[in-house]
Write an enzyme that holds these catalytic residues in place. Sequence first.
Site, PDB file in Angstrom:
ATOM      1  N   GLY A 178      -1.744  -4.374   0.906  1.00 49.58           N
ATOM      2  CA  GLY A 178      -1.839  -5.609   1.682  1.00 49.58           C
ATOM      3  C   GLY A 178      -0.860  -6.694   1.265  1.00 49.58           C
ATOM      4  N   SER A 233       0.812  -1.222   0.000  1.00 51.25           N
ATOM      5  CA  SER A 233       0.000   0.000   0.000  1.00 51.25           C
ATOM      6  C   SER A 233       0.846   1.274   0.000  1.00 51.25           C
ATOM      7  CB  SER A 233      -0.932   0.013   1.216  1.00 51.25           C
ATOM      8  OG  SER A 233      -0.159  -0.083   2.408  1.00 51.25           O
ATOM      9  N   ASN A 275       3.884  -5.610   5.712  1.00 55.09           N
ATOM     10  CA  ASN A 275       2.693  -6.412   6.037  1.00 55.09           C
ATOM     11  C   ASN A 275       3.069  -7.745   6.681  1.00 55.09           C
ATOM     12  OD1 ASN A 275       0.542  -4.644   5.193  1.00 55.09           O
ATOM     13  ND2 ASN A 275       1.241  -4.993   3.111  1.00 55.09           N
ATOM     14  N   ASP A 332      -5.435   6.867   9.670  1.00 53.14           N
ATOM     15  CA  ASP A 332      -5.191   5.532  10.238  1.00 53.14           C
ATOM     16  C   ASP A 332      -3.840   5.422  10.940  1.00 53.14           C
ATOM     17  OD1 ASP A 332      -3.313   5.378   8.181  1.00 53.14           O
ATOM     18  OD2 ASP A 332      -4.379   3.834   7.059  1.00 53.14           O
ATOM     19  N   HIS A 359      -0.641   4.797   7.094  1.00 51.75           N
ATOM     20  CA  HIS A 359      -0.300   5.145   5.716  1.00 51.75           C
ATOM     21  C   HIS A 359       0.101   6.611   5.586  1.00 51.75           C
ATOM     22  CE1 HIS A 359      -2.751   1.470   5.275  1.00 51.75           C
ATOM     23  NE2 HIS A 359      -1.828   1.194   4.370  1.00 51.75           N
TER      24      HIS A 359
END
Length: 193
Positions: A58, A21, A87, A168, A171
């Site tokens: 992801g 991402s 991840n 969040d 990111h």
Amino acid sequence: MMTLSMHAHSASKVVLVLGDSLSAEYGLARGEGWVSLMEKRMATEKVPATVVNASISGETTSGGRARLQTLLERHKPNVVVIELGANDALRGLSLPATRENLLAMTRSAQAIKAKVVLVGMQIPPNYGGDYTRQFAAVFPAVAKETNAVLVPFMLKGVAEKPELFQADRIHPAPAAHPIILDNIWPKLKPLLR
């Protein structure tokens, strides 16, 4: 004489970005991520290269490893930027497996004579001191073993600034992406000559 001048202008190079991402413009408008900014910088600096962004939000190192061979065959890149591993850590996957996947991807790319840029990642200390340290050490170890080019830490100058992240807190926000590009570009540009 004609052939000499033809070789002086190297053909356009292909840069394959295999990431998650952080490279797939997650939560950003198209064109705001570091990969898009890199394409603009290449145009500005007249670097003859095409960018293939094969990043998927992801994605883990095992997912990247599973997809890489097809991408190498299809795009025949001169440079492969591997931005994977975050991840794996967020899911607490085995570090030896992450290391093995990064090694395998680097070697696959090198087997077709592509140069590899390994983008290092670090995770917050709340994952435990040992895991955090061992995870950060995977990238330099793989780079050393394969002679790949290492970007020590993708989020250098970003990680410690909460205002550079999306809501969040995971990111990077649009304002962070020029900084990310500045961390990667000096390592990548020499490979495009």
